[in-house]
Scaffold this active site. Structure first.
Site, PDB file in Angstrom:
ATOM      1  N   PHE A   1       0.813  -1.222   0.000  1.00 27.14           N
ATOM      2  CA  PHE A   1       0.000   0.000   0.000  1.00 27.14           C
ATOM      3  C   PHE A   1       0.843   1.266   0.000  1.00 27.14           C
ATOM      4  O   PHE A   1       0.401   2.314  -0.448  1.00 27.14           O
ATOM      5  CB  PHE A   1      -0.916   0.013   1.224  1.00 27.14           C
ATOM      6  CG  PHE A   1      -1.758  -1.227   1.338  1.00 27.14           C
ATOM      7  CD1 PHE A   1      -2.641  -1.559   0.323  1.00 27.14           C
ATOM      8  CD2 PHE A   1      -1.649  -2.064   2.427  1.00 27.14           C
ATOM      9  CE1 PHE A   1      -3.417  -2.698   0.415  1.00 27.14           C
ATOM     10  CE2 PHE A   1      -2.433  -3.208   2.527  1.00 27.14           C
ATOM     11  CZ  PHE A   1      -3.316  -3.532   1.510  1.00 27.14           C
ATOM     12  N   CYS A   2       2.018   1.192   0.593  1.00 27.98           N
ATOM     13  CA  CYS A   2       2.835   2.399   0.688  1.00 27.98           C
ATOM     14  C   CYS A   2       4.293   2.004   0.525  1.00 27.98           C
ATOM     15  O   CYS A   2       4.789   1.266   1.371  1.00 27.98           O
ATOM     16  CB  CYS A   2       2.618   3.090   2.034  1.00 27.98           C
ATOM     17  SG  CYS A   2       3.445   4.669   2.185  1.00 27.98           S
ATOM     18  N   PRO A   3       4.991   2.366  -0.524  1.00 28.75           N
ATOM     19  CA  PRO A   3       4.560   3.354  -1.509  1.00 28.75           C
ATOM     20  C   PRO A   3       3.583   2.834  -2.561  1.00 28.75           C
ATOM     21  O   PRO A   3       3.006   3.636  -3.286  1.00 28.75           O
ATOM     22  CB  PRO A   3       5.873   3.788  -2.166  1.00 28.75           C
ATOM     23  CG  PRO A   3       6.794   2.665  -1.992  1.00 28.75           C
ATOM     24  CD  PRO A   3       6.400   1.980  -0.731  1.00 28.75           C
TER      25      PRO A   3
ATOM     26  N   THR B   1      -0.333   6.264  -1.835  1.00 24.57           N
ATOM     27  CA  THR B   1      -1.316   5.467  -1.099  1.00 24.57           C
ATOM     28  C   THR B   1      -2.677   6.136  -1.225  1.00 24.57           C
ATOM     29  O   THR B   1      -2.846   7.296  -0.825  1.00 24.57           O
ATOM     30  CB  THR B   1      -0.910   5.365   0.385  1.00 24.57           C
ATOM     31  OG1 THR B   1       0.430   4.862   0.442  1.00 24.57           O
ATOM     32  CG2 THR B   1      -1.833   4.439   1.143  1.00 24.57           C
TER      33      THR B   1
ATOM     34  N   SER C   1       7.358   0.863   2.857  1.00 24.74           N
ATOM     35  CA  SER C   1       7.982   2.175   3.020  1.00 24.74           C
ATOM     36  C   SER C   1       9.410   2.048   3.535  1.00 24.74           C
ATOM     37  O   SER C   1       9.678   1.212   4.400  1.00 24.74           O
ATOM     38  CB  SER C   1       7.196   3.001   4.038  1.00 24.74           C
ATOM     39  OG  SER C   1       5.827   2.953   3.779  1.00 24.74           O
TER      40      SER C   1
END
Lengths: 76, 379
Positions: free
Chosen positions: A13-15, B196, B293
């Site tokens: 989801f992130c990034p 996101t 991340s």
């Protein structure tokens, strides 16, 4: 010689899948193909939108067993 | 059993402290050796750099002596690795010493590489090093009006940093009484204001409310520092008076020089945290190619998982992991000088952002100090 690479961005989801693809696209050579795997429904539209805007090529875009397989070619 | 950790950042330090506490009796009995090699005798709290840029922290507040953060059983040396000889299970340091290991953990982090974008080093300010954060603060204090543009490179550390910086710029110029003289422009690589979706869904109306202009699908191509124009891969351009960049990142040079990488990052199993093809080499933090991340938070949660697995391997002979890394990340997001929210997710659960509040901001400010407890493996 052009290379084919699979980028597994499932369940991220992130990034997120598009960022993953851009990262690997920067590393690729012109002519290389990348197959992005994504479970994010938005990828089916987001990835082609970016690919077309930059001027690369979408080879295929299909969902198999709940996973989007989006194959693209670096053209420049 | 020799455990060797390479890298004294967030992940390496937390891991060393967890292992030291859990394996204290084995270390004292001489059954386990726990060694940490680092390139520096100082440990930096990197998220503090953003506060330095806005004059809310000073650089000296970001550092502690690495040795002061470590449990006494950790054999700590400031002697960075020069050669990884994985087939022989040992490394050679720049100081010429050789360290054999049974278990190796690579936690070498990442670095900024602004030189990969033509004109970026000359034309843009950033906040990813102490020197650049201080310089940006001075530029912001001197700024009297015009366009401040933010550009974002991929990949980069701390995916929410550009969003936070925009909200802080808004409040900074408001507090200086010149917000009406400043145009804030945000350029972002994907087709939303954040990669996101849920962060973008929250940030976009907040940008609108703050009068922050934005352009998406803007992948940084080059900067003309003379004309003060930044160009995108997509063919657009933006004129600026002050350019702030989130520079591209890569894994550390030593990883590339030893051919451990693909594109700068070490191929790593996203659940077991083993380096691909190696059962006794683990990778944590920014150094991995795991699609999460690049943040201290990811390194923190990875180090807890890895500590449990190494301890089980030593105490019970369990070769299979007793825990898997589930992709957990928790990041605060400053929404200005007095409000914040947070981004929490894992491989299964999407981030679900709450409206920003003052208590979350105060928690973040407190965490800026609590980090030193966290990195000792106590929090």
């Amino acid at each position: 010689m052009a290379e084919n690479k699979v980028v597994d961005a499932c369940n991220t989801f992130c990034p997120g899948p598009l960022m993953e693809l851009i990262t690997y696209m920067k590393q690729a050579s012109v002519g290389d193909t990348l197959e992005l795997l994504s479970t994010d429904e938005g990828s089916a539209a987001d990835i082609p939108e970016w690919i077309y805007k930059v001027g690369h090529e979408v080879i295929s875009n299909e969902k198999m067993d709940g996973i989007w397989h989006i194959k693209v070619r670096k053209t420049k | 059993m020799k455990i060797l950790i390479v890298g004294g950042g967030t992940g390496g330090t937390i891991l060393a402290n967890h292992l030291s506490r859990r394996l204290g009796s084995e270390i004292r009995a001489g059954k386990v050796e726990l060694t940490l090699l680092s390139a520096s005798d100082r440990h930096m709290y990197q998220p503090g750099l953003l506060y330095v840029a806005f004059g809310q922290m000073t650089p000296d507040q970001l550092y502690r002596d690495e040795a002061s953060l470590l449990e006494p059983e950790v054999d700590f040396h400031v002697d960075p690795v020069d050669k990884f000889q994985l087939d022989q299970n040992h490394v050679v340091t720049k100081g010429g010493k050789s360290y054999a290991y049974d278990i190796l953990v690579i936690a070498t982090g990442s670095r900024i590489v602004p030189e990969e974008v033509p004109g970026l080093s000359e034309g843009a300010e950033t906040f990813y090093t102490e020197e650049s954060a201080v310089r940006l603060h001075k530029r912001l204090m001197e700024f009297q009006g015009g366009t401040v543009a933010m550009v974002v490179s991929i990949p980069h550390k701390c995916p929410v940093a550009p969003v936070e910086a925009m909200f802080m710029l808004h409040d900074f110029f408001k507090s200086r009484g010149i917000r009406d003289k400043v145009t804030l422009r945000y350029q972002y690589p994907t087709n939303r204001v954040h990669a996101t979706a849920n962060v973008a869904r929250w940030a976009k109306p907040e940008f609108d409310k703050a009068g922050i202009e934005y352009e998406t699908l803007f992948n940084l191509k080059s900067v003309d520092p003379v004309k003060k124009i930044v160009y995108s891969e997509e063919g657009t351009e933006v004129k600026y008076d002050l350019l702030i960049a989130v520079p591209p990142h890569r894994g550390m040079e030593i990883i590339e020089q030893n051919h451990l990488d693909q594109g700068g990052w070490i191929p790593t199993d996203r659940f077991k945290l083993t380096m691909n093809g190696r059962d006794n080499v683990y990778v944590i933090g920014d150094a991995t190619n795991i699609p999460v991340s690049k943040t201290g938070s990811a390194a923190h949660f990875e180090s807890e998982v890895l500590a449990a697995n190494i301890v089980a391997r030593i105490k019970t002979g369990t070769d299979s992991p007793v825990r898997e890394y589930d992709g957990k990340v928790y990041c605060f997001i400053e929404a200005g000088f007095d409000r914040a929210t947070y981004n929490a997710f894992d491989y299964v659960n999407l981030p679900d952002l709450k409206p920003p509040s003052k208590p979350i901001h105060w928690f973040k400010v407190a965490y800026n100090q609590m980090y030193w407890t966290s990195v000792r493996g106590l929090l």
